[in-house]
Scaffold this motif. Structure first.
Motif, short mmCIF file in Angstrom:
data_model
loop_
_atom_site.label_atom_id
_atom_site.label_comp_id
_atom_site.label_asym_id
_atom_site.label_seq_id
_atom_site.Cartn_x
_atom_site.Cartn_y
_atom_site.Cartn_z
N ASN A 199 0.91 -1.27 0.01
CA ASN A 199 -0.10 0.10 0.09
C ASN A 199 0.74 1.18 0.00
N HIS A 200 1.96 1.15 0.58
CA HIS A 200 2.93 2.38 0.64
C HIS A 200 4.03 2.12 0.19
N ILE A 201 4.68 3.04 -0.83
CA ILE A 201 5.85 2.76 -1.48
C ILE A 201 6.83 3.91 -1.24
N ARG A 203 10.26 6.33 -1.32
CA ARG A 203 11.05 7.30 -2.06
C ARG A 203 12.40 7.78 -1.07
N VAL A 204 13.01 7.02 -0.65
CA VAL A 204 14.23 7.15 0.20
C VAL A 204 15.58 6.31 0.25
N GLU A 215 1.55 2.42 -5.65
CA GLU A 215 0.60 2.09 -4.57
C GLU A 215 -0.34 0.88 -4.80
N TYR A 236 7.40 -1.08 3.93
CA TYR A 236 7.30 0.39 4.11
C TYR A 236 5.91 0.79 4.86
N HIS A 239 5.68 1.75 8.40
CA HIS A 239 5.73 2.97 8.95
C HIS A 239 4.47 3.81 9.21
N HIS A 240 3.27 3.41 8.69
CA HIS A 240 1.89 3.88 8.65
C HIS A 240 1.13 3.25 9.44
N LEU A 242 -1.99 3.84 10.14
CA LEU A 242 -3.24 3.68 9.64
C LEU A 242 -3.56 2.25 8.77
N GLY B 357 9.30 10.99 3.73
CA GLY B 357 8.14 11.23 2.90
C GLY B 357 6.81 10.64 3.42
N PHE B 358 6.72 10.22 4.89
CA PHE B 358 5.44 9.61 5.47
C PHE B 358 4.30 10.65 5.30
N THR B 361 3.38 9.87 1.59
CA THR B 361 2.95 8.48 1.19
C THR B 361 1.78 7.84 1.97
N GLN B 362 1.15 8.75 3.03
CA GLN B 362 0.38 8.08 3.89
C GLN B 362 -1.23 7.90 3.37
N ARG B 363 -1.44 8.34 2.24
CA ARG B 363 -2.78 8.21 1.60
C ARG B 363 -3.98 8.43 2.54
#
Lengths: 387, 387
Positions: A199-201, A203-204, A215, A236, A239-240, A242, B357-358, B361-363
């Motif tokens: 779901n989350h891609i 860029r780092v 995504e 990744y 990190h989210h 949600l 970039g959280f 990318t958090q949608r």
């Protein structure tokens, strides 16, 4: 840094330097229990591990008996590993070499009675997305339903009656030959019951994955397998919060986090995020990371000012499991292939929901409303001025 | 367990047992930096700390200079403390004893140049909610605007030009004399600029707070103070990632987590949750916990089968700060009053948003939509069957 000079494991460093009493106190405060409950491992499995150069560790999470539900004991395994040959070999050869290595570890998992197994992210290939080159790496992409990796794992799933989660680079021929970062779920009779796309891609750093895939568009599926409700939060996505949350809302009891992440960038976050997710959502989490330094034929840069380089790593392994009460296992090695087994009772999820009450007290309606406002272009944040 | 038999700190235990080289590696992997950057503390402050029996620790978080923004260096302090006299004394006397103790610590903070200070949850009283008795404990409740605690802190805020966050039991006389668990924000000229009420209330162990007050009705305010945008996630709200998230969505750069929590229940979660929030939301967090074991006049039970008891504790202190990049300070003591100071550059928040970039990318739109569906009575979870 060469693997030989890397610390093997933070857990070993701590345990060898503390007295028994100190270690118990450390474990209590840090891990949530004074002792890790190690399970016996068959001699044959230990021998295979030695012979094939992987670590094997197995832990129990004893759980209270309930009056109205029988225990739902499940053995869950995760595998971390290096690639198996150099990245300038033909891709079929590279993949086959990984198959041969992984077959041995899955056989050990089968012998140890593992019911559900998850592999690391893009387990059947080097993590070549750093290069931004489309060839030959896109050729690793394969059908979720009947690609070579799915075929390979189906046989093992049937042989051991095991559910296997297989995170691969997926080729979707039906939708424009697009490529996705996908976890395929193969059930205990070898059938692909579904898939989930990352779901989350990122860029780092060297993580240039957004060059290859978008995504995910598969939501937050929970797979109702023979051995419990499982879900996959790919790399990744950890990190989210949600992303973790929605798997919980959909009823997950086990959430895997197959990853590929490197020291320097994320290692001090590693022990925090998947563990926090287990706590916040009252489910089991398994954080899985690949191992080793991968070297590529052509040099690449990543927009971070570093000189062009050919190496991506060190992938620091350190896979671990956290229970819904926050107790966790030690990590697997930072440098070596490994199989981590946890014997868990899925009943613990609801027991912890009853005890801590996080789902009762989470006020989802408040946040649904707040997020609805937050995503509008004319959103005005709730700010109190200094007057 | 008596305080004297309690481990003073996990950090001390580790650091005294590892060699310098080992400790650097431990720090790198665990804390995100090989060395804690300790700041000098004035001799006068050290003397006050010694004389008044509190710990004082101060750390720096060096941050890259930017070309287009000046650094926004802020000194942030948090205080953890025991109550100051026995709980059978008149409540005014109990409160006054805490005032006298806290005054000394705030003076040290002022001398050390602290710009923003936060106290622990219900800092001016024992954590008496375990008892479920309404009298005398409800008499600790006071007006957020001009109660005795606010008056006491206003003078110190003015004296030191300091923003002070004061978590108290609030009495709202305008709305039916209701009681709330509230953080009052007093600015650097002694004005109350606003308040926030605890959003999530526990029902676990001895935490019988839902007997006294409801879930907060103040949303997720961010206070735009002279020294940056601050917010307050009170205690049990740290278990709720959505609570942390909304403070971030509203623009917080610093989020305090004033708490009262005890060993046995939550200690193995303590180092995980506020730290995860700093990482996930690219802001600074400060976790603050009270210290000591509190004994009450009448015995009480808590629906957990334990025999009736009079003691609530051990509150294990261990306050700490995490930066948006996940690096953190050691914890304050598990057993002693303490002042923790962090010198931070608020610019780091946006630097980390740009790096990781959280927020990009958090949608949020996906989750706004998902949560909308999830809160409906006819919600059907996204479950894939085993067929």
């Amino acid at each position: 840094m060469a693997a030989s000079s890397e610390l093997q494991s933070l857990d070993l460093l701590i345990s060898k330097n503390l007295s028994d009493v100190e270690l118990q106190e450390y474990n209590r405060i840090h891990y949530g229990r004074t002792h890790h409950h190690e399970l016996n491992i068959k001699e044959s499995s230990q021998e295979s591990a030695k012979e094939n150069g992987f670590e094997i560790a197995s832990y129990d999470f004893p759980t209270k008996k309930e009056e109205t539900r029988s225990p739902r004991i499940v053995r869950v395994g995760v595998i971390q590993h290096t690639i198996a040959t150099s990245t300038d070999k033909p891709i079929v050869e590279q993949r086959q070499a990984i198959f041969e290595k992984i077959r041995k570890i899955i056989e050990a998992a089968g012998e140890e009675g593992v019911n559900v197994l998850c592999l690391q992210e893009a387990w059947n290939m080097p993590f070549a997305f750093c290069t931004r080159e489309k060839q030959p790496w896109c050729e690793f992409a394969e059908s979720a339903i009947n690609g070579p990796s799915t075929q390979f794992l189906k046989d093992l799933a049937i042989k051991y009656g095991m559910v296997i989660v297989s995170p691969i680079l997926e080729r979707d021929e039906v939708h424009g030959d697009t490529i996705w970062n996908t976890a395929v779920v193969i059930n205990e009779v070898g059938k692909v019951i579904g898939k989930h796309r990352k779901n989350h891609i990122p860029r780092v750093g060297d993580f240039n994955e957004s060059t290859y895939y978008f995504e995910g568009n598969t939501g937050h599926p929970v797979f109702d397998t023979k051995y419990g409700k499982i879900a996959v939060n790919i790399c990744y996505g950890r990190h989210h919060p949600l992303n973790w949350l929605m798997f919980g809302v959909n009823g997950a009891e086990i959430v895997f986090n197959p990853s590929a992440t490197v020291a320097g960038l994320s290692e001090h976050l590693w022990a925090v995020e998947a563990r926090n997710a287990a706590i916040a959502n009252s489910y089991f989490t398994f954080a899985i990371n690949r191992v080793g330094t991968e070297s590529f034929p052509n040099e690449f840069t990543s927009g971070d000012g570093k000189p062009a380089h050919k190496e991506f790593g060190h992938f620091y392994g350190s896979s671990y499991c956290t229970a819904p009460d926050g107790a966790r296992t030690p990590s697997l090695s930072r440098v070596k292939d490994g199989l981590l087994i946890s014997q868990i009772d899925l009943n613990l999820c609801r027991q912890i929901k009853d005890k801590w009450g996080f789902t009762m007290t989470q006020r989802l309606d408040l946040y649904a409303d707040s997020l609805n406002k937050a995503v509008k272009h004319d959103f005005v944040p709730q700010v109190v001025s200094n007057n």
